[in-house]
Write an enzyme that holds these catalytic residues in place. Structure first.
Site, PDB file in Angstrom:
ATOM      1  CG  ASP A   1      -6.692   2.100  -7.110  1.00 59.71           C
ATOM      2  OD1 ASP A   1      -5.991   1.273  -6.499  1.00 59.71           O
ATOM      3  OD2 ASP A   1      -7.100   3.155  -6.596  1.00 59.71           O
TER       4      ASP A   1
ATOM      5  CB  THR B   1       4.423   0.378  -2.709  1.00 61.10           C
ATOM      6  OG1 THR B   1       3.249  -0.403  -2.908  1.00 61.10           O
ATOM      7  CG2 THR B   1       4.980   0.079  -1.336  1.00 61.10           C
TER       8      THR B   1
ATOM      9  CB  SER C   1     -25.265   7.474 -13.175  1.00 61.56           C
ATOM     10  OG  SER C   1     -24.994   6.711 -12.025  1.00 61.56           O
TER      11      SER C   1
ATOM     12  CD  GLU D   1      -3.105  -0.432   0.074  1.00 63.80           C
ATOM     13  OE1 GLU D   1      -3.136  -0.099  -1.140  1.00 63.80           O
ATOM     14  OE2 GLU D   1      -3.711  -1.403   0.519  1.00 63.80           O
TER      15      GLU D   1
HETATM   16  C1  GLA Z   1      -5.423   4.696  -3.704  1.00 61.39           C
HETATM   17  C2  GLA Z   1      -4.720   5.103  -4.995  1.00 61.39           C
HETATM   18  C3  GLA Z   1      -3.704   4.041  -5.426  1.00 61.39           C
HETATM   19  C4  GLA Z   1      -2.766   3.677  -4.289  1.00 61.39           C
HETATM   20  C5  GLA Z   1      -3.538   3.400  -3.011  1.00 61.39           C
HETATM   21  C6  GLA Z   1      -2.638   3.212  -1.834  1.00 61.39           C
HETATM   22  O1  GLA Z   1      -6.208   3.556  -3.902  1.00 61.39           O
HETATM   23  O2  GLA Z   1      -5.652   5.301  -6.024  1.00 61.39           O
HETATM   24  O3  GLA Z   1      -2.987   4.489  -6.552  1.00 61.39           O
HETATM   25  O4  GLA Z   1      -1.798   4.667  -4.099  1.00 61.39           O
HETATM   26  O5  GLA Z   1      -4.457   4.430  -2.694  1.00 61.39           O
HETATM   27  O6  GLA Z   1      -1.870   2.071  -2.000  1.00 61.39           O
END
Ligand code: GLA
Length: 381
Positions: A169, A33, A65, A31
């Protein structure tokens, strides 16, 4: 979900379009990272955003939506006004990023719905961006490879929604596969799938339903701290490209030269980087105890060193430990949202019911529970 979407689509626009979906994600470990060029270990989940999309022969996007119970309308002309609803800005941002990279996006009608909960750390925004980017790429034959789709969705979030997020993500939402976690090097974007369907265990998310207003500015602040620490270390070790690759001893060189907070943020990132690689190895050996212990260590780091937890989430983590959960930690950006728990079948029922009851006693609102399965990412239906 598909039928509901189609009923709305045909009543609003007539006819029918093509269906696309992209998934929310979990992250087992790794996380904060991603924006430090480190490793992450996410997977797509069986919760998605789904859209029916059809070109309409104009220069306007008309989107309804079902998820938010409202529509929006925007022009695709250069300099056109950005819609005010946040969800609509994600779609608008995706269109602008695609066009900025030379794609010819024309007018389209769309209806979407989804079951990725908002604000719980499962990346409903990435699912929405990737669903639309994947759909428009196909409908208008833009020819972007999947990696470019993930990247342009990340840019849409950064440039139109104000979060300087990393790539995790959007990458997970695009590249997710059933029963596979992705060990992704966020510097090189090289990745490997690791089979994840642990027999006798499941992934349970406990959503605190806390969402802090300041989450996105605090996220950007963390990122700044990491940049400051990296810049300081680089004055001694100019060859260092990312904080994720920094040996722990190099950080010592700048102790006292950077603020205590910045030092702690870097300390967390460097330790977390090692944990992700250890976790991949543990998973390969089916050593779930070690994997779980690493998750608890990550939680400690996120709570006390990176300081992105909150009382509700720390409480959920303590409960997990007390109730014999194998691994537990805050997931995603933090400041609320949910914990991800690796739970053995033998304690699952008690964990869920006890956590629900005790959380409600303490915080006077219900936590939500989601059992998730690692599933496919972006796709045409
Ligand atoms: C959010 C961000 C990701 C990542 C996480 C932490 O989800 O969108 O890019 O940095 O936080 O790991």
């Amino acid at each position: 979900m598909q039928n509901l979407i189609h009923d709305k689509f045909s009543s609003l626009f007539g006819g029918s379009g093509e269906f696309y979906a992209s998934a929310g994600r979990v992250n087992l470990i790794g996380e904060h990272t991603d924006y430090n060029g480190g490793f992450v270990f996410p997977g797509a989940i069986d919760k998605c955003m789904m859209a029916e999309v059809k070109p309409n022969g104009t220069h306007f996007a008309r989107i309804y939506s079902l998820y938010f119970g409202e529509g929006c309308f925007f022009s695709l002309d250069d300099g056109a006004e950005m819609p005010s609803a946040l969800w609509a800005r994600y779609v608008y941002g995706v269109c602008r990023e695609m066009m900025g990279r030379g794609a010819r996006i024309e007018g389209f009608d769309a209806v979407f719905n989804g079951d990725v909960p908002i604000g719980s750390g499962m990346s409903s925004s990435a699912a929405l961006e990737c669903c639309f980017a994947y759909a428009l790429n196909d409908v208008f034959q833009c020819g972007f490879p999947l990696l470019d789709i993930a990247r342009l969705c990340q840019s849409a979030e950064q440039n139109y929604c104000g979060v300087r997020c990393g790539i995790m993500d959007q990458f997970a939402s695009c590249f997710g596969r059933k029963d596979q976690l992705i060990c992704l090097n966020c510097k090189t974007l090289k990745y490997e799938y690791h089979h994840f369907a642990p027999e006798g265990y499941s992934l349970v998310l406990i959503d605190s339903r806390v969402k802090h207003e300041l989450a996105s500015s605090a996220y950007n602040e963390r990122r700044k701290s990491c940049e400051k620490a990296l810049a300081a270390i680089r004055s001694y070790h100019p060859e260092l490209e990312t904080l994720g690759e920094c040996p722990r001893v190099w950080l010592e060189d700048v102790r006292g030269l950077i603020g205590q907070d910045d030092f702690m943020r870097a300390e967390y990132v460097i330790a977390e980087q090692g944990r992700v690689l250890d976790a991949c190895d543990a998973l390969e050996r089916k050593d779930y105890r070690t994997l779980g212990e690493l998750m608890y260590q990550t939680h400690f780091g996120l709570s006390r060193i990176y300081e992105v937890s909150c009382p509700e989430i720390d409480f959920l983590n303590d409960m997990a430990r007390k109730l014999g959960v194998t691994g537990s930690r805050v997931m995603g950006g933090g400041f609320g949202g949910c914990t991800i728990n690796l739970v053995s079948d033998s304690v699952r029922e008690e964990f869920i019911s006890e956590t629900r009851a005790r959380f409600k006693d303490k915080f006077s609102h219900e936590a939500k529970v989601y059992e998730v399965v690692i599933s496919d990412g972006a796709r045409k239906l």
